[in-house]
Scaffold this active site. Structure first.
Site, PDB file in Angstrom:
ATOM      1  N   GLU A  27       0.842  -1.184   0.000  1.00 13.94           N
ATOM      2  CA  GLU A  27       0.000   0.000   0.000  1.00 13.94           C
ATOM      3  C   GLU A  27       0.883   1.241   0.000  1.00 13.94           C
ATOM      4  O   GLU A  27       1.881   1.301   0.696  1.00 13.94           O
ATOM      5  CB  GLU A  27      -0.923   0.039   1.223  1.00 13.94           C
ATOM      6  CG  GLU A  27      -2.063  -0.939   1.134  1.00 13.94           C
ATOM      7  CD  GLU A  27      -3.197  -0.658   2.115  1.00 13.94           C
ATOM      8  OE1 GLU A  27      -3.310   0.476   2.634  1.00 13.94           O
ATOM      9  OE2 GLU A  27      -3.976  -1.591   2.338  1.00 13.94           O
ATOM     10  N   HIS A  86      -4.606   6.526  -0.478  1.00 17.60           N
ATOM     11  CA  HIS A  86      -3.856   5.281  -0.332  1.00 17.60           C
ATOM     12  C   HIS A  86      -4.359   4.269  -1.349  1.00 17.60           C
ATOM     13  O   HIS A  86      -5.373   4.479  -2.011  1.00 17.60           O
ATOM     14  CB  HIS A  86      -3.915   4.742   1.097  1.00 17.60           C
ATOM     15  CG  HIS A  86      -5.217   4.132   1.495  1.00 17.60           C
ATOM     16  ND1 HIS A  86      -6.330   4.871   1.830  1.00 17.60           N
ATOM     17  CD2 HIS A  86      -5.589   2.836   1.639  1.00 17.60           C
ATOM     18  CE1 HIS A  86      -7.321   4.068   2.147  1.00 17.60           C
ATOM     19  NE2 HIS A  86      -6.901   2.821   2.045  1.00 17.60           N
ATOM     20  N   HIS A  88      -5.181   0.127  -2.520  1.00 20.00           N
ATOM     21  CA  HIS A  88      -5.577  -1.217  -2.106  1.00 20.00           C
ATOM     22  C   HIS A  88      -5.011  -2.189  -3.141  1.00 20.00           C
ATOM     23  O   HIS A  88      -5.639  -2.449  -4.161  1.00 20.00           O
ATOM     24  CB  HIS A  88      -7.105  -1.349  -2.047  1.00 20.00           C
ATOM     25  CG  HIS A  88      -7.720  -0.742  -0.844  1.00 20.00           C
ATOM     26  ND1 HIS A  88      -9.082  -0.689  -0.669  1.00 20.00           N
ATOM     27  CD2 HIS A  88      -7.181  -0.165   0.274  1.00 20.00           C
ATOM     28  CE1 HIS A  88      -9.349  -0.109   0.486  1.00 20.00           C
ATOM     29  NE2 HIS A  88      -8.209   0.222   1.066  1.00 20.00           N
ATOM     30  N   ASP A  99     -10.067   0.726   7.190  1.00 17.66           N
ATOM     31  CA  ASP A  99     -10.248   2.136   6.832  1.00 17.66           C
ATOM     32  C   ASP A  99     -11.391   2.746   7.633  1.00 17.66           C
ATOM     33  O   ASP A  99     -11.270   3.849   8.163  1.00 17.66           O
ATOM     34  CB  ASP A  99     -10.563   2.292   5.341  1.00 17.66           C
ATOM     35  CG  ASP A  99      -9.421   1.881   4.432  1.00 17.66           C
ATOM     36  OD1 ASP A  99      -8.262   1.879   4.876  1.00 17.66           O
ATOM     37  OD2 ASP A  99      -9.702   1.564   3.261  1.00 17.66           O
TER      38      ASP A  99
END
Length: 149
Positions: A27, A86, A88, A99
């Protein structure tokens, strides 16, 4: 709260894609700097962060020193941290249970999530998550630099 719209300049979108693609298959993460305009979020710049989480293949943690410096610089420029982004890896651009739990502490922030696979990006989505509520998907407008949206 916003009216459900996020304006993201195309050069910022490109920076996000490059940073997150470069961290794959872990990530990647970073900060979104901008302002509220007429109830919507306008992103002015992005600040990539090293992912300092221990399990980078399934979570992220933004460098707290970078966040503090970015917050100071943003305030000096009349801006603020409006969210973060961010990736995934091998996932979809939707909030994970992790999250959702982490968003509870900062429900005003925008969460920009990119799904990635070996073939590249699998979507980019903007979210706002308030404690006890389902995540709200925000309209994400990729705009030309300088365009007010």
């Amino acid at each position: 709260m916003t009216s459900g719209r996020v304006a993201l300049p195309e050069d910022c979108a490109g920076e996000i894609f490059a940073a997150l693609s470069g961290s794959f298959p872990e990530e990647g993460c970073g900060l979104l700097v901008g302002r509220l305009e007429d109830g919507s979020v306008r992103i002015e710049s992005v600040v990539p962060s090293p992912n300092i989480a221990e399990a980078r293949e399934k979570t992220f943690e933004i460098d707290p020193g970078l966040r503090l410096r970015t917050q100071r610089e943003a305030r000096a420029a009349g801006l603020e941290i409006v969210g973060h982004y961010h990736s995934h890896p091998f996932g979809e651009p939707i909030p994970s249970d992790t999250d959702r739990g982490r968003a509870a502490g900062e429900p005003e922030l925008v969460w920009l999530i990119m799904g990635l696979r070996w073939g590249g990006a699998q979507g980019l989505a903007a979210w706002r998550m308030a404690p006890g509520l389902e995540p709200e998907r925000l309209a994400l407008d990729i705009i030309e630099q300088g365009n007010a949206g």
